[in-house]
Design a protein around this motif. Structure first.
Motif, PDB file in Angstrom:
ATOM      1  N   SER A 376       0.872  -1.172   0.000  1.00 26.26           N
ATOM      2  CA  SER A 376       0.000   0.000   0.000  1.00 26.26           C
ATOM      3  C   SER A 376       0.907   1.219   0.000  1.00 26.26           C
ATOM      4  O   SER A 376       1.487   1.575   1.030  1.00 26.26           O
ATOM      5  N   PRO A 377       1.108   1.854  -1.157  1.00 23.12           N
ATOM      6  CA  PRO A 377       2.109   2.916  -1.266  1.00 23.12           C
ATOM      7  C   PRO A 377       1.932   4.018  -0.227  1.00 23.12           C
ATOM      8  O   PRO A 377       0.828   4.525  -0.022  1.00 23.12           O
ATOM      9  N   ILE A 378       3.025   4.365   0.415  1.00 19.22           N
ATOM     10  CA  ILE A 378       3.010   5.412   1.426  1.00 19.22           C
ATOM     11  C   ILE A 378       3.077   6.770   0.734  1.00 19.22           C
ATOM     12  O   ILE A 378       4.046   7.074   0.037  1.00 19.22           O
ATOM     13  N   VAL A 379       2.061   7.581   0.927  1.00 21.64           N
ATOM     14  CA  VAL A 379       2.026   8.917   0.333  1.00 21.64           C
ATOM     15  C   VAL A 379       2.748   9.920   1.228  1.00 21.64           C
ATOM     16  O   VAL A 379       3.537  10.745   0.762  1.00 21.64           O
ATOM     17  N   MET A 380       2.497   9.835   2.530  1.00 20.96           N
ATOM     18  CA  MET A 380       3.144  10.727   3.497  1.00 20.96           C
ATOM     19  C   MET A 380       3.417   9.961   4.771  1.00 20.96           C
ATOM     20  O   MET A 380       2.599   9.140   5.197  1.00 20.96           O
ATOM     21  N   ARG A 381       4.557  10.265   5.392  1.00 24.18           N
ATOM     22  CA  ARG A 381       4.854   9.722   6.705  1.00 24.18           C
ATOM     23  C   ARG A 381       5.563  10.789   7.538  1.00 24.18           C
ATOM     24  O   ARG A 381       6.043  11.791   7.011  1.00 24.18           O
ATOM     25  N   LEU A 382       5.606  10.549   8.826  1.00 20.53           N
ATOM     26  CA  LEU A 382       6.053  11.587   9.750  1.00 20.53           C
ATOM     27  C   LEU A 382       7.489  12.032   9.477  1.00 20.53           C
ATOM     28  O   LEU A 382       7.820  13.213   9.650  1.00 20.53           O
ATOM     29  N   ALA A 383       8.349  11.109   9.059  1.00 19.84           N
ATOM     30  CA  ALA A 383       9.734  11.487   8.776  1.00 19.84           C
ATOM     31  C   ALA A 383       9.806  12.622   7.759  1.00 19.84           C
ATOM     32  O   ALA A 383      10.676  13.510   7.856  1.00 19.84           O
ATOM     33  N   GLU A 384       8.900  12.618   6.780  1.00 20.89           N
ATOM     34  CA  GLU A 384       8.903  13.690   5.786  1.00 20.89           C
ATOM     35  C   GLU A 384       8.630  15.038   6.425  1.00 20.89           C
ATOM     36  O   GLU A 384       9.171  16.068   5.990  1.00 20.89           O
ATOM     37  N   MET A 385       7.788  15.080   7.452  1.00 22.18           N
ATOM     38  CA  MET A 385       7.474  16.344   8.095  1.00 22.18           C
ATOM     39  C   MET A 385       8.727  16.962   8.718  1.00 22.18           C
ATOM     40  O   MET A 385       8.956  18.179   8.628  1.00 22.18           O
TER      41      MET A 385
END
Length: 506
Positions: A376-385
């Motif tokens: 399930s492709p990850i669109v956003m995760r906390l590391a990006e923030m």
């Protein structure tokens, strides 16, 4: 416009049928909608039924996980980067995306354009049906659909437009569809107008949504996260920091522990505390060799794309970096089942090769829940923030220390410490803090669809010299000013809508 080929009578009937069948048809992955249980419900009846509006919304989410959308989305965002090398030439039109040789009848751009605007139309049906003074449940549905509309426009402008940092007032974005008028043939809005539309939608979506939902659905926090990314792209750094902080401080998400991090992409996204938003695929929807992960891994897939040499040179500087676990070297074993030493390899052991290239498989798109090729492709995760904050700080005078602090949060979670961390007085050979940040984004977010955009929106060239496979005919150095960084508008859509203007070609 994609609905132009229907006459008005057929279109009215089609819309009514669509409202009740979109969920069933697209959840099953079928393109031909042959089951029409009811075709006499009016728009008013649908608008007065929370259950039907909810079903339409689920149908819009289902659009995202259609292979025509999700697989082409991943190809358009990731293949132009420099983190993976495709070992062979292919008749798959994704090769044209990989090699920057776009054509007007590419299946990648045509399928993606059509699926996105189908989804936008579906979202608009719900948005138009719910008043802004509705109850909390209906406002949540409206907010989710506004988010989905913004999300699909954002994906479209990334694919067909140029980065916001390059003359957004004059460069063309995509046509904005904010209603269900099937007779309208809007032109392409500018990049600036398209981003403004997305921004307004995300702000309104965040304002309307108040119900907490798992990360496979939109929520207030998901809209905030997308705003943080949008503002970073728009170089509105204070706002990027503000909205990244809203997500970080929401208390809804947490970085996975270092000991768990190497298994990140095997976890179900709705159970992963770091995942902000993911496009959920069910096990029954696993496409096997037709899935996203098929090119990246040979166990259950074709295994034709490997981690690039330039990425490996970066990641293997610190072999204890937990992110090396997202590379799966295809070892050769001796008769006793032991790895065979080979000092010429990054991992120190002999690997299987294909056409002379060592097989460093990538495992971010397989083994979700232990199932080969399921992802399930990850669109956003906390590391990006944290990395959004890092880049925004790096571009703000006097905030270099804060930028390095954000980078070190990510590096420490990856298991790095001591001399492996950065300091403003010790950039480990990098010339600027921004250089540090961009390489950390590359290390952390590899193969998740960020790299090419990160390079071009910062007006830097992309070095493809180590990415060339046998028979490679694409550019070895892609300049940020190159016309080839944007896909061409599909010729079928140009024929249906004479108001569309084609992107320039080389």
């Amino acid at each position: 416009m994609i609905f132009k080929n229907f006459n008005s009578h057929k279109m009215k009937k089609y819309i009514n049928i669509f409202l009740l069948t979109v969920f069933m048809g697209y959840l099953s992955g079928c393109d031909d909608l042959e089951y029409f249980p009811i075709d006499q419900l009016s728009d008013q009846q649908v608008s007065e039924s929370p259950e039907l509006l909810s079903n339409i919304t689920i149908g819009t989410y289902s659009r995202l996980r259609e292979m025509r959308y999700v697989r082409n989305r991943q190809a358009a965002q990731e293949f132009p980067g420099d983190d993976a090398v495709w070992v062979k030439n292919s008749g798959d039109n994704r090769m044209l995306t990989y090699s920057y040789q776009h054509i007007v009848n590419s299946s990648v751009s045509t399928q993606f354009w059509q699926e996105a605007y189908y989804g936008i139309f579906s979202a608009n049906k719900v948005i138009e049906a719910i008043d802004d003074n509705a109850d909390e449940e209906n406002l949540q549905l409206k907010g989710e659909n506004i988010f989905l509309r913004a999300f699909m426009h954002f994906d479209l402008v990334r694919m067909f437009g140029r980065p916001y940092s390059q003359n957004p007032e004059t460069n063309l974005g995509v046509m904005i569809r904010d209603n269900t008028d099937v007779s309208a043939l809007p032109p392409r809005s500018t990049v600036k107008e398209t981003y403004a539309f997305i921004e307004n939608d995300l702000l309104k979506a965040a304002d309307l949504m108040s119900i907490s939902k798992p990360s496979i659905f939109a929520s207030k926090e998901v809209a905030w996260g997308m705003l943080a990314r949008l503002y970073l792209y728009m170089e509105q750094n204070e706002k990027a920091i503000e909205y990244a902080d809203k997500v970080i401080n929401s208390g809804k998400y947490s970085l996975l522990e270092t000991s768990q991090f190497g298994s990140y992409f095997t976890l179900l996204p709705e159970n992963n505390p770091e995942t902000i938003f993911a496009i959920k695929l069910l096990e029954t929807e696993n496409m096997g060799k037709g899935s996203i992960g098929s090119l990246y891994h040979g166990q259950g897939g074709w295994g034709e794309m490997f981690a690039s040499k330039t990425y490996r040179d970066l990641i293997y500087q610190n072999p204890n970096d937990e992110r090396v676990k997202f590379i799966d070297p295809d070892y050769i074993y001796d008769e006793e089942g032991n790895k065979i030493p080979d000092p010429t390899e990054d991992v120190g052991f002999l690997l299987q090769k294909r056409d002379g290239l060592s097989q460093y498989f990538i495992n971010k798109y397989t083994m979700e829940g232990g199932v080969q090729m399921l992802s399930s492709p990850i669109v956003m995760r906390l590391a990006e923030m944290y990395l959004i904050k890092a880049e925004a700080y790096a571009k703000t005078s006097g905030k270099e220390t804060e930028a390095i602090e954000m980078v070190n949060i990510i590096r420490e979670r990856a298991g790095l410490s001591g001399e492996q961390l950065f300091d403003t007085n010790d950039l480990k050979g990098y010339e600027t803090v921004l250089d540090v940040v961009l390489d950390e984004r590359r290390l952390e977010l590899a193969w998740e669809g960020h790299r090419a955009m990160d390079v071009f929106r910062n007006n830097r060239p992309l070095d493809r010299s180590s990415v060339q496979p046998f028979g490679w005919s694409g550019p070895l150095l892609v300049q940020p000013t190159s016309n080839s960084i944007a896909h061409l508008i599909p010729e079928t859509e140009m024929a249906l809508n004479p108001n569309l203007i084609q992107n320039p070609t080389e």
